[in-house]
Design a protein around this motif. Structure first.
Motif, PDB file in Angstrom:
ATOM      1  N   GLY A 187       0.815  -1.215   0.000  1.00  0.00           N
ATOM      2  CA  GLY A 187       0.000   0.000   0.000  1.00  0.00           C
ATOM      3  C   GLY A 187       0.844   1.258   0.000  1.00  0.00           C
ATOM      4  N   LEU A 188       1.897   1.260   0.797  1.00  0.00           N
ATOM      5  CA  LEU A 188       2.790   2.423   0.855  1.00  0.00           C
ATOM      6  C   LEU A 188       3.540   2.613  -0.460  1.00  0.00           C
ATOM      7  CD1 LEU A 188       4.247   1.949   4.447  1.00  0.00           C
ATOM      8  CD2 LEU A 188       2.641   3.724   3.693  1.00  0.00           C
ATOM      9  N   MET A 189       3.932   1.528  -1.100  1.00  0.00           N
ATOM     10  CA  MET A 189       4.656   1.619  -2.369  1.00  0.00           C
ATOM     11  C   MET A 189       3.753   2.168  -3.472  1.00  0.00           C
ATOM     12  SD  MET A 189       7.030  -1.827  -2.168  1.00  0.00           S
ATOM     13  CE  MET A 189       8.307  -1.285  -3.321  1.00  0.00           C
ATOM     14  N   TYR A 190       2.494   1.730  -3.468  1.00  0.00           N
ATOM     15  CA  TYR A 190       1.531   2.299  -4.427  1.00  0.00           C
ATOM     16  C   TYR A 190       1.304   3.788  -4.134  1.00  0.00           C
ATOM     17  CZ  TYR A 190      -0.213  -1.919  -6.807  1.00  0.00           C
ATOM     18  OH  TYR A 190      -0.349  -3.039  -7.606  1.00  0.00           O
ATOM     19  N   ARG A 191       1.210   4.123  -2.856  1.00  0.00           N
ATOM     20  CA  ARG A 191       0.920   5.501  -2.486  1.00  0.00           C
ATOM     21  C   ARG A 191       2.050   6.451  -2.879  1.00  0.00           C
ATOM     22  NH1 ARG A 191      -3.040   7.172   0.174  1.00  0.00           N
ATOM     23  NH2 ARG A 191      -3.497   5.081   0.984  1.00  0.00           N
ATOM     24  N   HIS A 192       3.292   5.999  -2.682  1.00  0.00           N
ATOM     25  CA  HIS A 192       4.442   6.878  -2.941  1.00  0.00           C
ATOM     26  C   HIS A 192       5.116   6.625  -4.289  1.00  0.00           C
ATOM     27  CE1 HIS A 192       4.194   8.476   1.110  1.00  0.00           C
ATOM     28  NE2 HIS A 192       4.151   7.236   1.584  1.00  0.00           N
ATOM     29  N   GLY A 193       4.634   5.638  -5.019  1.00  0.00           N
ATOM     30  CA  GLY A 193       5.224   5.359  -6.325  1.00  0.00           C
ATOM     31  C   GLY A 193       6.604   4.731  -6.231  1.00  0.00           C
ATOM     32  N   ASN A 194       6.826   3.880  -5.259  1.00  0.00           N
ATOM     33  CA  ASN A 194       8.116   3.204  -5.106  1.00  0.00           C
ATOM     34  C   ASN A 194       8.081   1.857  -5.824  1.00  0.00           C
ATOM     35  OD1 ASN A 194       9.237   5.208  -3.448  1.00  0.00           O
ATOM     36  ND2 ASN A 194       8.288   4.335  -1.628  1.00  0.00           N
ATOM     37  N   ASN A 199      -0.712   4.993  -7.331  1.00  0.00           N
ATOM     38  CA  ASN A 199      -2.084   4.591  -7.590  1.00  0.00           C
ATOM     39  C   ASN A 199      -2.827   4.573  -6.246  1.00  0.00           C
ATOM     40  OD1 ASN A 199      -4.506   3.036  -8.046  1.00  0.00           O
ATOM     41  ND2 ASN A 199      -3.576   2.277  -9.938  1.00  0.00           N
ATOM     42  N   ALA A 200      -3.580   5.635  -5.998  1.00  0.00           N
ATOM     43  CA  ALA A 200      -4.257   5.785  -4.706  1.00  0.00           C
ATOM     44  C   ALA A 200      -5.302   4.690  -4.478  1.00  0.00           C
ATOM     45  CB  ALA A 200      -4.916   7.158  -4.627  1.00  0.00           C
ATOM     46  N   ASN A 204      -5.107   1.985  -1.399  1.00  0.00           N
ATOM     47  CA  ASN A 204      -6.170   1.801  -0.406  1.00  0.00           C
ATOM     48  C   ASN A 204      -6.618   0.348  -0.342  1.00  0.00           C
ATOM     49  OD1 ASN A 204      -8.183   3.015   1.486  1.00  0.00           O
ATOM     50  ND2 ASN A 204      -9.625   2.239  -0.036  1.00  0.00           N
ATOM     51  N   GLU A 205      -6.682  -0.325  -1.508  1.00  0.00           N
ATOM     52  CA  GLU A 205      -7.073  -1.730  -1.534  1.00  0.00           C
ATOM     53  C   GLU A 205      -6.074  -2.593  -0.768  1.00  0.00           C
ATOM     54  OE1 GLU A 205      -7.589  -2.930  -5.567  1.00  0.00           O
ATOM     55  OE2 GLU A 205      -9.418  -1.752  -5.867  1.00  0.00           O
ATOM     56  N   ALA A 206      -4.786  -2.302  -0.964  1.00  0.00           N
ATOM     57  CA  ALA A 206      -3.752  -3.059  -0.252  1.00  0.00           C
ATOM     58  C   ALA A 206      -3.841  -2.808   1.248  1.00  0.00           C
ATOM     59  CB  ALA A 206      -2.370  -2.684  -0.781  1.00  0.00           C
ATOM     60  N   LYS A 207      -4.090  -1.557   1.627  1.00  0.00           N
ATOM     61  CA  LYS A 207      -4.222  -1.226   3.041  1.00  0.00           C
ATOM     62  C   LYS A 207      -5.420  -1.949   3.657  1.00  0.00           C
ATOM     63  CE  LYS A 207      -4.992   2.678   6.163  1.00  0.00           C
ATOM     64  NZ  LYS A 207      -5.221   4.149   6.251  1.00  0.00           N
ATOM     65  N   GLN A 208      -6.542  -1.964   2.944  1.00  0.00           N
ATOM     66  CA  GLN A 208      -7.732  -2.640   3.448  1.00  0.00           C
ATOM     67  C   GLN A 208      -7.511  -4.140   3.585  1.00  0.00           C
ATOM     68  OE1 GLN A 208     -10.533  -1.157   4.611  1.00  0.00           O
ATOM     69  NE2 GLN A 208      -9.413   0.750   4.253  1.00  0.00           N
ATOM     70  N   ARG A 209      -6.761  -4.716   2.623  1.00  0.00           N
ATOM     71  CA  ARG A 209      -6.466  -6.147   2.706  1.00  0.00           C
ATOM     72  C   ARG A 209      -5.572  -6.442   3.912  1.00  0.00           C
ATOM     73  NH1 ARG A 209      -6.463 -11.080   0.789  1.00  0.00           N
ATOM     74  NH2 ARG A 209      -4.570 -12.310   0.464  1.00  0.00           N
ATOM     75  N   ALA A 210      -4.617  -5.557   4.165  1.00  0.00           N
ATOM     76  CA  ALA A 210      -3.742  -5.730   5.330  1.00  0.00           C
ATOM     77  C   ALA A 210      -4.565  -5.713   6.620  1.00  0.00           C
ATOM     78  CB  ALA A 210      -2.679  -4.636   5.365  1.00  0.00           C
ATOM     79  N   MET A 211      -5.495  -4.782   6.711  1.00  0.00           N
ATOM     80  CA  MET A 211      -6.336  -4.679   7.902  1.00  0.00           C
ATOM     81  C   MET A 211      -7.215  -5.914   8.069  1.00  0.00           C
ATOM     82  SD  MET A 211      -7.370  -0.630   7.568  1.00  0.00           S
ATOM     83  CE  MET A 211      -8.515  -0.684   8.936  1.00  0.00           C
ATOM     84  N   LYS A 212      -7.752  -6.406   6.949  1.00  0.00           N
ATOM     85  CA  LYS A 212      -8.604  -7.588   6.994  1.00  0.00           C
ATOM     86  C   LYS A 212      -7.811  -8.815   7.440  1.00  0.00           C
ATOM     87  CE  LYS A 212     -11.635 -10.474   4.142  1.00  0.00           C
ATOM     88  NZ  LYS A 212     -12.191 -10.712   2.791  1.00  0.00           N
ATOM     89  N   LEU A 213      -6.620  -8.980   6.864  1.00  0.00           N
ATOM     90  CA  LEU A 213      -5.774 -10.118   7.230  1.00  0.00           C
ATOM     91  C   LEU A 213      -5.382 -10.054   8.702  1.00  0.00           C
ATOM     92  CD1 LEU A 213      -3.465 -10.279   4.083  1.00  0.00           C
ATOM     93  CD2 LEU A 213      -5.061 -12.068   4.815  1.00  0.00           C
ATOM     94  N   TYR A 214      -5.083  -8.844   9.174  1.00  0.00           N
ATOM     95  CA  TYR A 214      -4.708  -8.667  10.579  1.00  0.00           C
ATOM     96  C   TYR A 214      -5.852  -9.087  11.496  1.00  0.00           C
ATOM     97  CZ  TYR A 214      -3.712  -6.459  15.036  1.00  0.00           C
ATOM     98  OH  TYR A 214      -3.535  -6.231  16.380  1.00  0.00           O
TER      99      TYR A 214
END
Length: 228
Positions: A187-194, A199-200, A204-214
């Motif tokens: 999610g951070l890599m998508y957000r900062h383009g690393n 791709n915002a 956000n999708e990656a962040k939501q998946r991380a939260m769901k998995l947690y």
């Protein structure tokens, strides 16, 4: 016809467990099935709470039948000292059995072997190189935590040359395999383009998946598994 058991009844539960053990013993000792031997060892460890009886069976099933999960479990016994003579941990032997599990195709064996080598266990001159090779194989064998570890190394330029594109690909695979921290990093890599274009939406999708998995991990209750 297979017998049915009422597992709410204490007597029938004991009969069920007795019959399960007999079945595993038949598979292992009479049929010489590697999977049956592993099931029997796990039954002894997890149900009968007798790691002393389970550990030698894990070892034999690894050495004779090259059964990767038994190699891994015996590695666990060695690293903790449980079921081992004198109950003394043996990290060198644990490394050997994790690497056997890896050689026979178990990603978690590769990952644990890499962790031990990164901690300094084994041949110090080649530990780092071997550890990276083990992590690479673990990720190829779909161990999500190995993909995350490798991704972090490439992201930071530690032990390997910094490569954001490779770090991104590894984080993406780790996330797909269910690694919480891989999804967070992705999610951070998508957000900062690393290593990829910004791709915002995907961030956000990656962040939501991380939260769901947690949350899924946090809510999981310990269960006894005797047939894996």
């Amino acid at each position: 016809m297979a017998r049915s058991y009422d597992l709410t009844d204490e007597k029938q539960t004991k009969e069920y467990l007795r019959d399960v053990e007999i079945e595993y013993q038949f598979q292992c000792l009479d049929q010489k099935e590697a999977d049956g031997c592993h099931r029997l060892a796990e039954f002894r460890e997890n149900v009968k709470k007798n790691i002393t009886a389970a550990a030698p069976l894990y070892k034999e099933n690894c050495d004779s039948n090259k059964y990767p999960k038994s190699c891994y479990k015996y590695g666990q016994c060695l690293i903790t000292g449980k079921g081992i003579p004198d109950n003394k941990p043996d990290l060198i032997s644990a490394l050997q059995y994790y690497e056997k599990a890896c050689d026979y195709g178990l990603g978690s064996g590769c990952f644990n072997a890499a962790q031990l080598r990164l901690s300094g266990t084994g041949d110090n001159q080649s530990n780092s190189e071997k550890a990276m090779s083990l992590l690479d194989k673990a990720c190829e064998l779909n161990d999500g935590e190995a993909c995350f570890k490798l991704s972090t190394f490439y992201l930071m330029g530690q032990r390997v040359e910094k490569d954001l594109s490779k770090a991104f690909q590894l984080a993406k695979k780790g996330c797909e395999l269910g690694s919480v921290y891989s999804c967070s990093n992705l999610g951070l890599m998508y957000r900062h383009g690393n290593g990829t274009e910004k791709n915002a939406k995907l961030a956000n999708e990656a962040k939501q998946r991380a939260m769901k998995l947690y949350e899924e991990t946090r809510k999981k209750q310990p269960t006894v598994k005797v047939n894996e």
